[in-house]
Design a protein around this motif. Structure first.
Motif, short mmCIF file in Angstrom:
data_model
loop_
_atom_site.label_atom_id
_atom_site.label_comp_id
_atom_site.label_asym_id
_atom_site.label_seq_id
_atom_site.Cartn_x
_atom_site.Cartn_y
_atom_site.Cartn_z
N GLU A 126 -13.35 31.53 -48.98
CA GLU A 126 -13.23 32.91 -49.43
C GLU A 126 -13.02 33.89 -48.28
OE1 GLU A 126 -13.04 35.81 -52.44
OE2 GLU A 126 -13.03 33.63 -52.50
N GLU A 127 -13.83 33.76 -47.22
CA GLU A 127 -13.77 34.72 -46.11
C GLU A 127 -13.00 34.21 -44.90
OE1 GLU A 127 -16.94 34.47 -47.70
OE2 GLU A 127 -16.50 36.30 -48.80
N LYS A 128 -12.56 32.92 -44.93
CA LYS A 128 -11.86 32.33 -43.79
C LYS A 128 -12.69 32.44 -42.52
CE LYS A 128 -7.96 31.46 -46.07
NZ LYS A 128 -8.33 31.89 -47.41
N GLN A 129 -13.97 32.11 -42.66
CA GLN A 129 -14.87 32.14 -41.52
C GLN A 129 -16.04 31.18 -41.76
OE1 GLN A 129 -16.08 36.30 -41.52
NE2 GLN A 129 -17.92 35.86 -42.70
N VAL A 130 -16.78 30.88 -40.69
CA VAL A 130 -17.93 29.99 -40.77
C VAL A 130 -19.10 30.66 -40.06
CG1 VAL A 130 -18.90 27.78 -40.02
CG2 VAL A 130 -16.56 27.87 -40.86
N THR A 131 -20.27 30.65 -40.68
CA THR A 131 -21.47 31.20 -40.06
C THR A 131 -22.47 30.08 -39.83
OG1 THR A 131 -21.14 33.34 -41.15
CG2 THR A 131 -23.33 32.88 -40.26
N VAL A 132 -22.84 29.87 -38.58
CA VAL A 132 -23.81 28.83 -38.20
C VAL A 132 -24.90 29.47 -37.35
CG1 VAL A 132 -24.17 26.65 -37.01
CG2 VAL A 132 -22.04 27.04 -38.27
#
Length: 316
Positions: A126-132
């Motif tokens: 959806e956001e074309k990003q990854v949060t780690v």
């Protein structure tokens, strides 16, 4: 990039893929449309139908990177997105990127992964990003997930929830090829296929420019109202308990714009909306319990709605 250049680019990519993937021109056309619309695809097909090959050739055609995840029950979200690894030598944590950091990602048999792992793809899609661990990493502009499901396998699977299904721009199915196409496939692939012979006919920069051009395709107010009427018809249908969402309605317009651009037009026609509605709707609606056992019922309802909702005939 103008619309005619988008059409030329799309045709080059489609021709390149069709040289390898035999007898799937309609599917390939929609895959390219989804790429230019910036969406993800849920691909339903039996094993061995060429889905991995399709994704590989698509990536090679646009000068991009391809990665594949075999979704299994023991797969963890970190196996998809990546982890922070403590480097003893440097005495600090380093982020090791997961397979989502690519251009074309195929999530094979997505419904075999647990819901927690499936959810690990939501932000990417959806956001074309990854949060780690609280830090966000952007994915490339040219990024698409092609998730596959086996239509006949029901053991050991975790059905995708409606919220996740809604993240897929379109759902495509691939039936068995015709006899002549099957003969061609046998002659072409029975000794294997050397993917190093696949040409790169576009660049990731070309795709980004084409995507920007697609967003500029004109959508008349009558077309917008037609999309709204179609989606509202799904919400009122007596055999459906869930209709198309606002995200789904916007998805129909995005697909319509991409279809129009691939046809060399800078405006959307009702026929573009009809084609988009057929691939953007089936996975977003839910049948009543009594209707779920009828094979192909969703497609029948989609066809019924398209046949009953008035089509705009003149746009000024």
């Amino acid at each position: 990039m103008d619309i005619l250049q988008v059409k030329e680019l799309g045709q080059k990519i489609e021709d390149n893929i069709n040289n390898v993937i035999i007898g799937r021109k309609d599917t390939v056309h929609m895959v390219v449309a989804s790429l230019l619309a910036g969406g993800n695809i849920l691909l339903e097909e039996v094993p061995g139908s060429g889905k991995t090959m399709l994704a590989k050739v698509l990536a090679l055609s646009v000068g991009g990177e391809f990665k594949r995840i075999q979704m299994t029950p023991d797969l963890l979200p970190a196996d998809v997105t990546g982890i922070n690894f403590y480097n003893v030598k440097n005495s600090e944590f380093e982020f090791i990127k997961g397979p989502v950091f690519t251009n074309i990602l195929i999530a094979d048999e997505i419904n075999r992964a647990t819901p927690k792992t499936q959810a690990g793809l939501l932000e990417c899609m959806e956001e074309k990003q990854v949060t780690v661990d609280g830090k966000t990493y952007a994915l490339e502009d040219t990024f698409m997930v092609i998730a596959t499901e086996n239509p006949i396998d029901s053991q050991g699977v975790f059905p995708l929830p409606e919220a996740q299904l809604d993240r897929f721009l379109m759902k495509l199915t691939m039936s068995y090829p015709e006899h002549e196409d099957m003969m061609t496939i046998m002659k072409t692939h029975m000794k294997g296929y050397d993917l190093s012979t696949v040409k790169c006919v576009a660049s990731k920069e070309d795709i980004s420019e084409a995507k920007a051009a697609v967003t500029g395709v004109a959508v008349h107010d009558d077309i917008v109202e037609y999309v709204v009427n179609l989606t509202e018809a799904t919400r009122r249908h007596d055999k459906l308990v869930l209709g198309v969402s606002q995200r789904g309605a916007l998805g129909i317009i995005k697909i319509s714009q991409a279809i129009a651009a691939l046809d060399g037009r800078d405006y959307v026609l009702p026929d573009d909306v009809k084609d988009a509605f057929k691939v953007a709707t089936p996975h977003r609606v839910i049948l009543k319990n009594s209707e779920r056992l009828v094979k192909g019922k969703v497609n029948d309802i989609v066809a019924e709605i398209l046949g009953t909702v008035p089509v705009p005939t003149e746009m000024i």
